[in-house]
Design a protein around this motif. Structure first.
Motif, mmCIF file in Angstrom:
data_model
loop_
_atom_site.group_PDB
_atom_site.id
_atom_site.type_symbol
_atom_site.label_atom_id
_atom_site.label_comp_id
_atom_site.label_asym_id
_atom_site.label_seq_id
_atom_site.Cartn_x
_atom_site.Cartn_y
_atom_site.Cartn_z
ATOM 1 N N ILE B 90 0.860 -1.189 0.000
ATOM 2 C CA ILE B 90 0.000 0.000 0.000
ATOM 3 C C ILE B 90 0.891 1.232 0.000
ATOM 4 O O ILE B 90 1.622 1.459 0.956
ATOM 5 N N PRO B 91 0.883 2.012 -1.068
ATOM 6 C CA PRO B 91 1.697 3.238 -1.048
ATOM 7 C C PRO B 91 1.222 4.126 0.101
ATOM 8 O O PRO B 91 0.022 4.416 0.208
ATOM 9 N N LEU B 92 2.139 4.535 0.954
ATOM 10 C CA LEU B 92 1.722 5.264 2.159
ATOM 11 C C LEU B 92 1.346 6.713 1.868
ATOM 12 O O LEU B 92 0.301 7.185 2.286
ATOM 13 N N ASP B 93 2.222 7.401 1.148
ATOM 14 C CA ASP B 93 2.016 8.852 1.020
ATOM 15 C C ASP B 93 2.805 9.362 -0.184
ATOM 16 O O ASP B 93 4.018 9.545 -0.112
ATOM 17 N N ASN B 94 2.116 9.595 -1.305
ATOM 18 C CA ASN B 94 2.859 9.987 -2.505
ATOM 19 C C ASN B 94 3.151 11.478 -2.554
ATOM 20 O O ASN B 94 3.686 11.985 -3.530
ATOM 21 N N THR B 95 2.799 12.199 -1.478
ATOM 22 C CA THR B 95 3.160 13.618 -1.439
ATOM 23 C C THR B 95 4.572 13.809 -0.899
ATOM 24 O O THR B 95 5.117 14.911 -0.943
ATOM 25 N N LEU B 96 5.166 12.743 -0.364
ATOM 26 C CA LEU B 96 6.516 12.861 0.191
ATOM 27 C C LEU B 96 7.552 12.839 -0.918
ATOM 28 O O LEU B 96 7.285 12.342 -2.009
ATOM 29 N N PRO B 97 8.749 13.358 -0.636
ATOM 30 C CA PRO B 97 9.831 13.187 -1.604
ATOM 31 C C PRO B 97 10.026 11.698 -1.886
ATOM 32 O O PRO B 97 9.851 10.873 -0.972
ATOM 33 N N LEU B 98 10.385 11.366 -3.095
ATOM 34 C CA LEU B 98 10.465 9.963 -3.496
ATOM 35 C C LEU B 98 11.339 9.137 -2.545
ATOM 36 O O LEU B 98 10.998 8.014 -2.195
ATOM 37 N N ASP B 99 12.435 9.701 -2.100
ATOM 38 C CA ASP B 99 13.349 8.948 -1.233
ATOM 39 C C ASP B 99 12.706 8.558 0.091
ATOM 40 O O ASP B 99 13.147 7.621 0.750
ATOM 41 N N ASP B 100 11.726 9.311 0.512
ATOM 42 C CA ASP B 100 11.067 9.026 1.787
ATOM 43 C C ASP B 100 9.863 8.113 1.623
ATOM 44 O O ASP B 100 9.260 7.717 2.609
ATOM 45 N N GLN B 101 9.512 7.798 0.409
ATOM 46 C CA GLN B 101 8.269 7.052 0.209
ATOM 47 C C GLN B 101 8.442 5.581 0.538
ATOM 48 O O GLN B 101 9.444 4.962 0.184
ATOM 49 N N VAL B 102 7.445 5.056 1.230
ATOM 50 C CA VAL B 102 7.458 3.625 1.521
ATOM 51 C C VAL B 102 6.102 3.036 1.175
ATOM 52 O O VAL B 102 5.097 3.747 1.105
ATOM 53 N N GLY B 103 6.103 1.732 0.981
ATOM 54 C CA GLY B 103 4.851 1.003 0.850
ATOM 55 C C GLY B 103 4.623 0.230 2.133
ATOM 56 O O GLY B 103 5.566 -0.277 2.740
ATOM 57 N N LEU B 104 3.373 0.187 2.560
ATOM 58 C CA LEU B 104 3.057 -0.609 3.743
ATOM 59 C C LEU B 104 2.783 -2.041 3.329
ATOM 60 O O LEU B 104 2.211 -2.293 2.257
ATOM 61 N N ASN B 105 3.135 -2.963 4.168
ATOM 62 C CA ASN B 105 2.732 -4.351 3.971
ATOM 63 C C ASN B 105 1.212 -4.385 3.778
ATOM 64 O O ASN B 105 0.485 -3.682 4.477
ATOM 65 N N PRO B 106 0.709 -5.189 2.826
ATOM 66 C CA PRO B 106 -0.730 -5.135 2.500
ATOM 67 C C PRO B 106 -1.643 -5.453 3.688
ATOM 68 O O PRO B 106 -2.832 -5.107 3.653
ATOM 69 N N ALA B 107 -1.098 -6.065 4.730
ATOM 70 C CA ALA B 107 -1.950 -6.336 5.898
ATOM 71 C C ALA B 107 -2.224 -5.079 6.714
ATOM 72 O O ALA B 107 -3.110 -5.058 7.562
#
Lengths: 552, 285
Positions: B90-107
């Motif tokens: 799950i993409p957490l927050d696409n407003t962040l700079p790309l380097d800070d972006q994380v995906g959450l585990n789907p659970a």
């Protein structure tokens, strides 16, 4: 100056009680009295003598209550019955507990020492593997530490618990190697550089993991160690890293020659253990842990140089035999605070009892062991209701000691967590289970938790105990009764004020002593214990939930 | 001192990296949680809840590094969380700079919901100087607020204990008018956390693991005898003093704990797993 010089003369009651409380679960007045007439040397020799098991394995032969009728308690090879395996775990744990409760020596206390030193949780092993693990610890508990550490490498439960089962030449797993250094043998010294922990380095762990490749779990118990006779894992030569392993200058740059045959791999393991045990720090760490477990949570510089170092030298001079160390420690002036001019300011009463010490010593002290259901005739109540529910779940877990289910391989915080050590056993969460113990015994019910009225199987009939146990010289004399009871329950004689609290306030309820004498005679004449029970139960409660009683 | 001072570690208003004891902290989600905090009224009556999940966690499969996804997927070909399909992160927050972006585990759908409300922040890559690599020493360092340097290697007290002691120097193991509550309550592990340990050993933290708070006071009243008055000057006496200090704090705080607990009600349905099953839930409602 602290001294390991041997204590001379007979022990006397105070020192005998101290020795027995610290070293055995079988704490009784008759045992204290017998030891009181002995020298420390004789008393310690008797404690260290090997004791046979009552039963060398758990059994259940009661078809009426047997959930898995007609199979042996250990699952036969190839028979996969996970549900029964889970149920049968209580047989293994109950077996150890029953042996420990009845062991008149130090043997099971030492098995517990090794269990907390090289801990495995019962939840991560089959019952057969856990039985073999406990059996191995007991086999080595009064034997040779180096040998025991070596045997543990091939223990099935340990192979599984610390993942050495998955450690192969192409896919090394350092978990077991890391703990073998840090927890089991040499210990981690101060970090003096990147990856340099004084006693070993990160690269040593990498090399050690290579030595330890290729050891595999064998679940069907078809292979046993020739020396112990206890089922073990096996060696898979194809998964072993056959290269040479070179260690850092912490181990004098030792190179262990790699090999590809079973015999060569065993040789590598022995060379590896020899290399570690050639370092003095192994014996020092062991003696520090023994000291924390049996003597005190505090190791000053003086204790380190006067007690730990000479004890460690004894251990090395005896090629890591355990008994000479215990013998020297428990016979020493230091253990009895006789190594300086004040023999009542240290050691005695300076250790908080673990829940297991408190519960087992209380059961034995009041002779309640005779009420434990038979392990062969009343199997469900022996293993299930009594040891699993009453002892493990109720009296130990709720008091902060989930015995056999430690959070991790470091064991139980009361034995290892600096700086508090045994103080961990007593806090605002555990106080209730500890302080409710006398009420549990006196009512025969749980008192706390989900079903407070459920029976605990045992019940202390206090009037009958006072009358028939042979404990008291003259039960009609309230002063003597209280004095004798306190002498064997508290680690030190109480002050006058404290004695008067127990005697006048608690026991007599500020009534004349003659009232007790009258009531006691009336009880002997009529068998009606209504009136004598009240002060006796008050005394038992007040003593067992006193701060003094929590210590030993 | 006000309780919110405890939270001053959190940066105010517009956030950029902030510094704690010389360490640069860079919470992403730029300030969402800090804004929530700084806009909050009545913080003084709040409790700070810290949850320690004991054990190992696969961090990289909990928070999937989006900017380095190809490298991640390459290194973890067997166990990667996919970037597409039903099991995708799950993409957490696409407003962040790309380097800070994380995906959450789907659970972690619940965490995503909370994040979108500004109720969750994530700090990654938390560590300390000269990592020690020991499971146990590292836990001790984490709880004591130490690091791998020789001066901070064996602090012997916990960061929570030290903080509470410096914020509430007048609370000495007993309720005061200004602070009737225990400074901390521990639930879950009957062994006291090193994090709460203080030099003075005043029992300012009550451990309620395995206890029923509703009946705590009435149970406490049934145990324990008269305090010892002439405590010997010895190691034995030291242990007796320690035990009596625990007794005293439990006695003094028990009534308050039971009253506060019984004044609360559970308003939500909590799932039947270990953490949710703790008495914590009633206090939080």
């Amino acid at each position: 100056m602290a001294s390991l010089n041997p204590l001379q003369g007979v022990l006397g009651t105070r020192q005998a009680a101290h020795l027995l409380r610290r070293t055995s679960f079988k704490y009784t007045k008759s045992k204290v009295d017998a030891m009181a007439a002995q020298s420390a040397a004789d008393a310690v020799s008797a404690l260290l003598a090997p004791q046979p098991f009552l039963m060398d394995q758990p059994v259940y032969d009661d078809p009426a209550t047997d959930p898995v009728e007609n199979i042996t308690w250990l699952l036969p090879p190839g028979l996969d019955l996970p549900a029964e395996d889970f149920i049968l775990r209580r047989y293994v744990l109950g077996w150890w507990l029953n042996e420990a409760l009845h062991d008149p020596g130090i043997g099971h206390k030492m098995t517990l020492f090794f269990h907390q030193h090289m801990a495995i949780s019962a939840s991560s092993a089959s019952n057969a593997m856990y039985f073999d693990y406990l059996n191995l610890l007991h086999w080595g508990s009064l034997g040779n530490f180096k040998k025991l550490a070596t045997k543990l490498v091939l223990d099935n439960a340990m192979l599984r618990y610390l993942n050495n089962n998955e450690n192969t030449k192409n896919n090394p797993n350092e978990n077991f190697a890391r703990e073998f250094f840090e927890l089991f043998t040499i210990g981690k010294g101060p970090q003096i550089g990147p990856g340099d922990y004084t006693n070993y380095t990160e690269d040593d762990i990498v090399q050690a993991a290579k030595v330890l490749t290729g050891f595999r779990v064998l679940g069907n118990r078809s292979v046993s160690d020739p020396e112990t006779g206890i089922p073990s894992g096996i060696i898979n030569v194809n998964q072993h890293d056959t290269g040479n392993k070179t260690f850092s200058d912490k181990f004098q740059g030792t190179t262990i020659t790699g090999g590809g045959t079973t015999l060569q791999i065993i040789q590598e393991l022995n060379d590896f253990v020899d290399m570690i045990f050639a370092q003095e720090e192994v014996s020092k760490l062991f003696c520090r842990r023994i000291y924390h477990f049996f003597v005190s949570r505090i190791i000053t510089d003086e204790i380190e140089s006067d007690i730990i170092e000479p004890l460690a030298a004894t251990m090395r001079n005896n090629n890591y035999e355990i008994k000479p160390v215990l013998q020297q420690l428990f016979e020493s002036q230091h253990f009895y605070d006789q190594d300086d001019s004040d023999n009542s300011d240290e050691i005695f009463g300076g250790l908080i009892k673990s829940p297991l010490d408190t519960v087992f010593q209380s059961i034995n002290f009041f002779g309640l062991d005779s009420q434990i259901p038979s392990p062969t005739l009343n199997v469900a109540r022996h293993y299930g209701t009594f040891y699993s529910q009453t002892i493990l779940n109720h009296m130990l877990s709720l008091a902060g000691m989930p015995l056999f289910f430690p959070n991790d391989v470091a064991g139980y915080p009361g034995y290892y967590q600096e700086p508090d050590y045994n103080r961990q056993f007593f806090n605002s969460s555990t106080i209730i289970a500890r302080y409710k113990l006398p009420a549990m015994l006196l009512t025969g019910t749980r008192q706390i938790g989900g079903a407070p009225n459920a029976p605990i199987i045992l019940k202390l009939d206090i009037a009958q105990w006072v009358e028939n146990s042979g404990f008291f010289s003259d039960a009609s004399d309230p002063y003597a009764l209280v004095q004798e009871f306190l002498r064997y329950t508290l680690p030190e004689e109480p002050s006058n004020d404290r004695f008067n609290y127990y005697y006048l306030t608690v026991f007599l309820d500020n009534l004349p002593p003659a009232d007790w004498t009258y009531e006691w005679q009336n009880y002997l004449d009529t068998g009606d214990d209504t009136e004598v029970k009240i002060p006796l139960e008050r005394l038992v409660n007040a003593v067992m939930y006193s701060p003094e009683f929590q210590t030993m | 001192m006000k309780r919110r001072n405890f939270l001053r570690i959190a940066p105010s208003a517009a956030i950029t990296p902030f510094v704690v004891n010389g360490y640069k902290m860079r919470p992403f989600a730029n300030s969402k949680i800090a804004n929530v905090l700084s806009n909050c009224e009545g913080l003084d009556e709040r409790a700070l809840v810290l949850i320690q999940l004991k054990g190992g966690n696969d961090g990289v499969n909990t928070l999937i590094p989006i900017a380095q996804y190809d490298q991640y997927a390459n290194l973890r070909s067997d166990i990667k969380v996919p970037d597409s399909g039903a099991e995708a992160f799950i993409p957490l927050d696409n407003t962040l700079p790309l380097d800070d972006q994380v995906g959450l585990n789907p659970a972690m759908t619940g965490v995503k919901e909370l994040y979108d409300k500004g109720w969750v922040n994530i700090v990654q890559g938390v560590g300390y100087e000269n990592p020690n690599q020991s499971h146990f020493k590292s836990t001790d360092l984490w709880l004591s607020g130490g690091d791998g340097t020789s001066e901070n290697f064996s602090l012997g007290t916990g960061w929570m204990g030290r903080s509470m002691q410096s914020l509430f120097p007048d609370v000495l193991g007993a309720p005061t008018t200004a602070m009737p509550d225990p400074l901390g309550i521990q639930i879950g592990d009957p062994n006291p956390s090193l994090g709460f340990h203080t030099e003075t050993e005043h029992q300012n933290v009550i451990n309620l693991s395995g206890q029923d708070p509703a009946g705590f006071f009435s149970l406490i009243q049934t145990i324990g005898g008269a305090a010892m008055t002439d405590i010997p000057d010895s190691e034995y006496g030291d242990e007796i003093s320690y035990i009596m200090s625990v007794e005293q704090s439990v006695n003094l705080y028990a009534q308050r704990i039971t009253e506060v607990f019984n004044a609360g009600t559970n308003e939500g349905n909590y799932p039947a797993f270990n953490l949710a099953d703790q008495p914590l839930k009633q206090w939080l409602d």
